[in-house]
Design an enzyme around this catalytic site. Structure first.
Site, PDB file in Angstrom:
ATOM      1  N   PRO A 131       1.101  -1.051  -0.118  1.00 52.64           N
ATOM      2  CA  PRO A 131      -0.116  -0.012   0.031  1.00 52.64           C
ATOM      3  C   PRO A 131       1.028   1.404  -0.010  1.00 52.64           C
ATOM      4  CG  PRO A 131      -0.834  -1.661   1.343  1.00 52.64           C
ATOM      5  CD  PRO A 131       0.856  -2.231   1.183  1.00 52.64           C
ATOM      6  N   GLY A 184       2.628   4.692   0.678  1.00 48.55           N
ATOM      7  CA  GLY A 184       3.135   5.055   2.057  1.00 48.55           C
ATOM      8  C   GLY A 184       3.707   4.005   2.967  1.00 48.55           C
ATOM      9  N   THR A 185       3.709   2.890   3.019  1.00 50.60           N
ATOM     10  CA  THR A 185       4.733   1.584   3.852  1.00 50.60           C
ATOM     11  C   THR A 185       6.618   2.024   3.534  1.00 50.60           C
ATOM     12  OG1 THR A 185       4.406  -0.209   1.581  1.00 50.60           O
ATOM     13  CG2 THR A 185       2.391   0.181   3.612  1.00 50.60           C
ATOM     14  N   GLY A 186       6.774   2.186   2.918  1.00 50.73           N
ATOM     15  CA  GLY A 186       8.411   2.019   2.883  1.00 50.73           C
ATOM     16  C   GLY A 186       8.988   1.544   1.237  1.00 50.73           C
ATOM     17  N   HIS A 221     -27.271  12.190  18.623  1.00 54.33           N
ATOM     18  CA  HIS A 221     -26.774  10.604  17.104  1.00 54.33           C
ATOM     19  C   HIS A 221     -25.785   9.735  17.817  1.00 54.33           C
ATOM     20  CE1 HIS A 221     -26.857   9.885  12.890  1.00 54.33           C
ATOM     21  NE2 HIS A 221     -25.804  10.170  13.273  1.00 54.33           N
ATOM     22  N   GLU A 222     -24.777  10.979  18.328  1.00 53.86           N
ATOM     23  CA  GLU A 222     -23.344  10.229  18.743  1.00 53.86           C
ATOM     24  C   GLU A 222     -23.386   9.287  20.043  1.00 53.86           C
ATOM     25  OE1 GLU A 222     -20.725  10.423  16.225  1.00 53.86           O
ATOM     26  OE2 GLU A 222     -21.899  11.880  14.782  1.00 53.86           O
TER      27      GLU A 222
END
Length: 716
Positions: free
Chosen positions: A303, A305-307, A524-525
């Site tokens: 994915p 941004g995993t390096g 709601h929350e």
């Protein structure tokens, strides 16, 4: 008697003068009254020396002058053309032209009657315009008055050079007048066209026609000369305008990336795979002794941004061999054939520096499946990937060149690119686990002042699914918040606020929220949190907030299970609980405010519920009526070599059953949420009131409400 009188008057006039006898200037008399045709324009001159011979003393000799006059009159009477007698006394004195005009006799006349009219008119120059440039109207008037002897047109007919009867020259800019030639011909004007001379406009036209093509050819010559003679030599010489045919890869003889494997954390398996490649380059005998061959390529998959790029930089820093790096998007540009040319140039450079490493970032830019798109066909990208396939494992091979590539879309890559012999290894760089996130946080906290209350283990557990780039951004945002608050160190509060900012967006502290809206959002929350807390095998509540963030009026944070995220395995009960939790907000609005006062705040919840329910029926086989069957395809993307749209492989009756099953799952989840909220409505009121007062409630404070109220878990 008439002749003697004439001779006497003439002798007095001509004494002591040069006498020039010539035809008169044309057009002096426009319409002669005699029928003679003028052919000759000969001049007869009786020089002064003839007179001087008979007059040694220089005095006028009257008899001789009379003879001269008589001779002139005789010549005029017998000549077929009128004669002019010009007498010049001194060089500075003006010439006097005596014109003899012949008249047609009506009756027999004496010898001198034909020339009895002798006059010396001078052209009136005052009738002609002054200057060397005439107006067109002045030119026409002069032509009609007979004052123009001849004209010469320029090549384009825009300018006329004229000669007047008094030998004056002038120029006229003439318009496009179709009657001009007729007017000139009717007035007896000599007409000619210039062949060698040109007007000023012609000159500019010629200059323009010559200079601009010369400049264009000169520019092209310099362009190609520079391209061939620029640094690097040959077409596309480095730095020249033909540089588009050469690779733009960055070359480092001794890579100095500043990154080593010690700087890479949270990707231990991927690091091990690449360390073997580096060791192969450093100690090839260790592997060749056993008959092992160096991998030709390693594809880093994972994915964003995993390096992946960080690992490539670490390989460059550890290997100690020449390193080429480029992005796949640099191959294809404006011109056709540039991509294949740059691939060839890159591998030619790499082979000259072998053993070496070539890193291609985002290889899916040129490595997508061939024949993609509507109708298939060929394009520039296909030429580039074909050349790349040939260079990696073609007829000539690429001995000593290791290709590293990175992509987050392995599903769109061409199968020929992924086969062994090209990319022998596919290294998966996945999201880090809890231990990996702790190490990554430690790496990115270097150089930052941290408070004693910062616990990386707790931060790592609150950030499941975060990649290395996300964690780096988290620590950077925390440092920015600490600086904004003028703190000397980063505390856990800054890290917590930065985490919420990344997940849900920045707080809208200046937003004006009415009490009615705040009460609506609080219930709601509270409905989401209450249903989630009372659902078995569901994620615990981490935080509840009614502070607006981004486009959300409030948020409820759940801490997902680390094991569930890593494995990707979700049970049927968990998915049913997830739908019930998503519907808890709408149920709380209906119970507290009534059906007529519900809002659109649950629109995103409905989308989530519908997506989960449809996947349970169509993909996961959680329907008894449909059975263990996957209904419908995953959908196609025409730009990935797939069909534009998936063809339905089920009947309309099956589609009706799917819709009915989806609706049944949603109704079941709605009933469960309604039962929980109505049963524990007192806790709902307490939580909503607490949110109105504090706006933010964490998970521990929320769970204390259940202990005080002695609430029991609801298990359906």
């Amino acid at each position: 008697m008439a002749s003697n009188s004439l001779l006497r008057s003439s002798s007095n006039f001509f004494l002591g003068s040069h006498i020039i006898i010539s035809s008169p200037t044309p057009k002096t008399t426009r319409k002669p009254s005699f029928p003679f045709s003028f052919v000759s324009r000969a001049k007869y001159q009786i020089t002064r020396s003839s007179q001087d011979e008979n007059s040694p003393n220089g005095k006028p000799n009257s008899p001789f002058s009379s003879q001269v006059a008589l001779a002139a009159i005789l010549l005029s009477s017998i000549s077929s053309s009128p004669l002019a007698l010009a007498v010049v006394d001194e060089p500075a004195s003006p010439s006097v032209v005596i014109e003899s005009q012949a008249v047609k006799p009506s009756t027999p006349s004496p010898l001198f009657i034909q020339n009895e009219i002798l006059k010396a008119p001078s052209p009136k120059s005052s009738d002609l315009p002054e200057g060397s440039q005439w107006r067109y109207s002045e030119f026409l008037n002069a032509v009609k008055k007979g004052k123009v002897e001849r004209v010469r047109f320029s090549k384009d007919g825009s300018v006329v050079q004229l000669t007047a009867v008094d030998n004056r020259r002038a120029s006229v800019i003439v318009p496009n007048d179709p009657d001009l030639i007729d007017i000139l011909a009717m007035n007896g004007v000599d007409i000619s066209v210039s062949e060698g001379e040109s007007s000023g406009n012609d000159l500019f036209t010629v200059i323009g026609n010559l200079i601009f093509p010369l400049l264009a050819f000169g520019g092209l010559f310099l362009l190609f000369r520079r391209a061939q003679g620029g640094p690097g030599g040959g077409p596309g010489g480095l730095g020249g305008p033909m540089d588009f045919g050469r690779s733009k890869s960055k070359f480092q003889e001794v890579p100095e990336t500043g990154v080593s494997f010690a700087d890479v954390a949270g990707a231990d398996q991927a690091k091990l795979e690449l360390q073997e490649v580096v060791d192969f380059l450093k100690n090839p005998d260790k592997y060749t002794a056993l008959g092992a061959k160096i991998p030709k390529g390693c594809l880093l998959v994972g994915p964003p941004g995993t390096g992946k790029t960080l690992l490539a930089r670490a390989v460059a820093g550890e290997a100690g061999v020449p390193f080429f790096s480029c992005a796949a998007s640099e191959f294809v540009e404006l011109f056709v054939g540039v991509g294949a040319s740059r691939v060839r140039d890159l591998f030619e450079k790499a082979k000259s520096k072998a053993p070496c490493i070539v890193f291609i970032d985002e290889i899916d830019a040129v490595g997508r499946q061939r024949g993609a798109g509507m109708g298939g066909g060929n394009d520039e990208r296909e030429q580039t990937i074909n050349q790349l396939l040939t260079e990696m494992d073609g007829f000539s091979g690429n001995s000593g060149v290791i290709v590293l590539a990175a992509t987050n879309r392995p599903d769109v890559l061409d199968s020929a690119l992924l086969r062994p012999g090209r990319f022998d290894r596919q290294v998966t760089v996945d999201r880090p686990d809890v231990a990996g996130r702790v190490k990554i946080l430690q790496v990115h906290s270097r150089g930052k002042a941290l408070g004693k209350d910062v616990d990386f283990d707790k931060v790592a557990r609150r950030t499941p699914g975060f990649t290395g780039a996300d964690l780096q951004n988290l620590m950077n945002e925390a440092a920015i918040l600490a600086a904004r608050r003028e703190l000397k160190e980063i505390s856990k509060d800054e890290i917590s606020d930065a985490l919420e900012r990344i997940i849900a967006g920045p707080e809208k502290k200046n937003a004006v929220v009415s009490e009615e809206k705040k009460r609506l959002v609080a219930y709601h929350e509270a409905g989401h949190a209450l249903v989630g807390a009372l659902m078995p095998e569901y994620d615990p509540v981490a935080k509840i907030s009614i502070i607006p963030r981004g486009q959300a009026g409030g948020l409820t944070f759940f801490a997902p299970s680390e094991e569930r995220l890593e494995s990707g395995l979700y049970s049927r009960s968990y998915l049913e609980n997830q739908m019930a939790v998503a519907l808890g907000g709408r149920v709380a609005e209906e119970v507290i405010f009534g059906d007529e006062n519900v809002t659109t705040g649950a629109s995103n919840d409905f989308m989530q519920v519908s997506r989960v329910a449809r996947q349970m029926i169509e993909r996961f086989g959680f329907s008894k009526k449909i059975g263990q069957v996957a209904v419908g395809g995953p959908g196609g993307n025409p730009f990935m070599g797939q069909q534009m749209s998936s063809q339905k492989d089920y009947s309309m009756a099956t589609a009706d059953i799917v819709d009915a099953e989806v609706r049944e799952l949603v109704e079941k989840a709605y009933k469960r949420a309604t039962e929980i909220i109505t049963t524990h409505i007192d806790i709902l009121h307490k939580l909503a009131q607490l949110l109105i007062e504090k706006e933010t409630v964490d998970g521990e404070e929320f769970m204390s409400l259940f202990i005080d109220g002695q609430a029991e878990l609801y298990i359906s």
